[in-house]
Design a protein around this motif. Structure first.
Motif, PDB file in Angstrom:
ATOM      1  N   SER A   2       8.334  11.662  -7.344  1.00 53.09           N
ATOM      2  CA  SER A   2       7.902  10.712  -8.717  1.00 53.09           C
ATOM      3  C   SER A   2       6.674   9.969  -8.481  1.00 53.09           C
ATOM      4  N   THR A   3       6.334   9.487  -9.329  1.00 54.64           N
ATOM      5  CA  THR A   3       5.061   8.755  -9.436  1.00 54.64           C
ATOM      6  C   THR A   3       5.344   7.317  -8.693  1.00 54.64           C
ATOM      7  N   GLN A   4       6.721   6.943  -8.930  1.00 54.59           N
ATOM      8  CA  GLN A   4       6.968   5.467  -8.416  1.00 54.59           C
ATOM      9  C   GLN A   4       7.236   5.736  -6.689  1.00 54.59           C
ATOM     10  N   LEU A   5       7.676   6.823  -6.198  1.00 50.13           N
ATOM     11  CA  LEU A   5       7.696   7.137  -4.862  1.00 50.13           C
ATOM     12  C   LEU A   5       6.295   7.155  -4.237  1.00 50.13           C
ATOM     13  N   LEU A   6       5.456   7.869  -4.728  1.00 54.11           N
ATOM     14  CA  LEU A   6       4.265   8.070  -4.322  1.00 54.11           C
ATOM     15  C   LEU A   6       3.443   6.611  -4.348  1.00 54.11           C
ATOM     16  N   LEU A   7       3.580   5.977  -5.442  1.00 59.70           N
ATOM     17  CA  LEU A   7       2.884   4.543  -5.356  1.00 59.70           C
ATOM     18  C   LEU A   7       3.524   3.462  -4.423  1.00 59.70           C
ATOM     19  N   ALA A   8       4.702   3.598  -4.150  1.00 60.42           N
ATOM     20  CA  ALA A   8       5.286   2.878  -3.133  1.00 60.42           C
ATOM     21  C   ALA A   8       5.057   3.373  -1.617  1.00 60.42           C
ATOM     22  N   LEU A   9       4.891   4.601  -1.607  1.00 65.23           N
ATOM     23  CA  LEU A   9       4.206   5.346  -0.104  1.00 65.23           C
ATOM     24  C   LEU A   9       2.968   4.977  -0.006  1.00 65.23           C
ATOM     25  N   ALA A  10       2.010   4.774  -1.068  1.00 68.00           N
ATOM     26  CA  ALA A  10       0.657   4.295  -0.999  1.00 68.00           C
ATOM     27  C   ALA A  10       0.535   2.802  -0.633  1.00 68.00           C
ATOM     28  N   ILE A  11       1.419   2.217  -1.359  1.00 68.75           N
ATOM     29  CA  ILE A  11       1.364   0.561  -0.960  1.00 68.75           C
ATOM     30  C   ILE A  11       1.804   0.412   0.763  1.00 68.75           C
ATOM     31  N   ALA A  12       2.849   1.148   0.962  1.00 71.50           N
ATOM     32  CA  ALA A  12       3.423   0.995   2.205  1.00 71.50           C
ATOM     33  C   ALA A  12       2.342   1.126   3.386  1.00 71.50           C
ATOM     34  N   THR A  13       1.292   2.335   3.094  1.00 70.94           N
ATOM     35  CA  THR A  13       0.541   2.946   3.907  1.00 70.94           C
ATOM     36  C   THR A  13      -0.753   1.872   4.042  1.00 70.94           C
ATOM     37  N   ILE A  14      -1.022   1.344   2.958  1.00 67.91           N
ATOM     38  CA  ILE A  14      -2.224   0.350   2.782  1.00 67.91           C
ATOM     39  C   ILE A  14      -1.891  -0.919   3.680  1.00 67.91           C
ATOM     40  N   ALA A  15      -0.372  -1.390   3.319  1.00 63.88           N
ATOM     41  CA  ALA A  15       0.090  -2.497   3.941  1.00 63.88           C
ATOM     42  C   ALA A  15       0.156  -2.404   5.450  1.00 63.88           C
ATOM     43  N   SER A  16       0.544  -1.133   6.023  1.00 60.25           N
ATOM     44  CA  SER A  16       0.617  -0.943   7.348  1.00 60.25           C
ATOM     45  C   SER A  16      -0.920  -0.941   8.067  1.00 60.25           C
ATOM     46  N   SER A  17      -1.796  -0.541   7.230  1.00 59.30           N
ATOM     47  CA  SER A  17      -3.210  -0.563   7.871  1.00 59.30           C
ATOM     48  C   SER A  17      -3.675  -2.069   7.734  1.00 59.30           C
ATOM     49  N   PHE A  18      -3.456  -2.658   6.627  1.00 55.98           N
ATOM     50  CA  PHE A  18      -3.742  -4.152   6.817  1.00 55.98           C
ATOM     51  C   PHE A  18      -2.991  -5.087   7.907  1.00 55.98           C
ATOM     52  N   TYR A  19      -1.930  -4.479   8.159  1.00 50.27           N
ATOM     53  CA  TYR A  19      -1.064  -5.211   9.242  1.00 50.27           C
ATOM     54  C   TYR A  19      -1.899  -4.880  10.781  1.00 50.27           C
ATOM     55  N   LEU A  20      -2.412  -3.679  10.501  1.00 48.45           N
ATOM     56  CA  LEU A  20      -2.969  -3.388  12.108  1.00 48.45           C
ATOM     57  C   LEU A  20      -4.282  -4.032  12.183  1.00 48.45           C
ATOM     58  N   MET A  21      -4.978  -4.301  11.050  1.00 48.61           N
ATOM     59  CA  MET A  21      -6.386  -4.743  11.127  1.00 48.61           C
ATOM     60  C   MET A  21      -6.555  -6.302  11.086  1.00 48.61           C
ATOM     61  N   LEU A  22      -5.654  -6.943  10.384  1.00 50.82           N
ATOM     62  CA  LEU A  22      -5.411  -8.500  10.560  1.00 50.82           C
ATOM     63  C   LEU A  22      -5.231  -9.061  11.676  1.00 50.82           C
ATOM     64  N   SER A  23      -5.738 -10.280  11.962  1.00 48.79           N
ATOM     65  CA  SER A  23      -5.220 -11.019  13.337  1.00 48.79           C
ATOM     66  C   SER A  23      -4.565 -12.363  12.973  1.00 48.79           C
ATOM     67  N   GLU A  24      -4.586 -12.693  11.692  1.00 46.61           N
ATOM     68  CA  GLU A  24      -4.022 -14.071  11.487  1.00 46.61           C
ATOM     69  C   GLU A  24      -2.582 -13.917  11.076  1.00 46.61           C
ATOM     70  N   GLU A  25      -1.726 -14.770  11.819  1.00 47.17           N
ATOM     71  CA  GLU A  25      -0.262 -14.386  11.757  1.00 47.17           C
ATOM     72  C   GLU A  25       0.157 -14.200  10.303  1.00 47.17           C
ATOM     73  N   VAL A  26       0.055 -15.075   9.488  1.00 50.30           N
ATOM     74  CA  VAL A  26       0.843 -15.421   8.149  1.00 50.30           C
ATOM     75  C   VAL A  26       0.269 -14.040   7.422  1.00 50.30           C
ATOM     76  N   PRO A  27      -0.939 -13.541   6.977  1.00 51.53           N
ATOM     77  CA  PRO A  27      -1.204 -12.569   6.308  1.00 51.53           C
ATOM     78  C   PRO A  27      -0.638 -11.083   7.043  1.00 51.53           C
ATOM     79  N   ARG A  28      -0.528 -11.233   8.098  1.00 46.09           N
ATOM     80  CA  ARG A  28      -0.071  -9.923   9.015  1.00 46.09           C
ATOM     81  C   ARG A  28       1.415  -9.794   8.856  1.00 46.09           C
TER      82      ARG A  28
END
Length: 68
Positions: A2-28
């Protein structure tokens, strides 16, 4: 899927890439929390065979790591 699952998967992927790119603790940590929540939403919404496959993979990885 469903569209909701694809949206959640896309958000999780983007958040994971932000986690790997960020160096500050709180945003990470916020990116990690968003990724984990989206992963659980996808996991709960997935069909039973997919849930069992993910569960078996997690168990096999855990057993392999404890055996080493």
């Amino acid at each position: 899927m469903s569209t909701q699952l694809l949206l959640a998967l896309a958000i999780a992927t983007i958040a994971s890439s932000f986690y790997l790119m960020l160096s500050e603790e709180v945003p990470r940590m916020m990116a990690a929390i968003v990724a984990i929540v989206c992963f659980f939403v996808c996991l709960v919404s997935a069909p039973l065979p997919v849930q069992l496959l993910i569960f078996c993979c997690i168990l096999s990885i855990h057993r392999h790591q404890t055996a080493v």
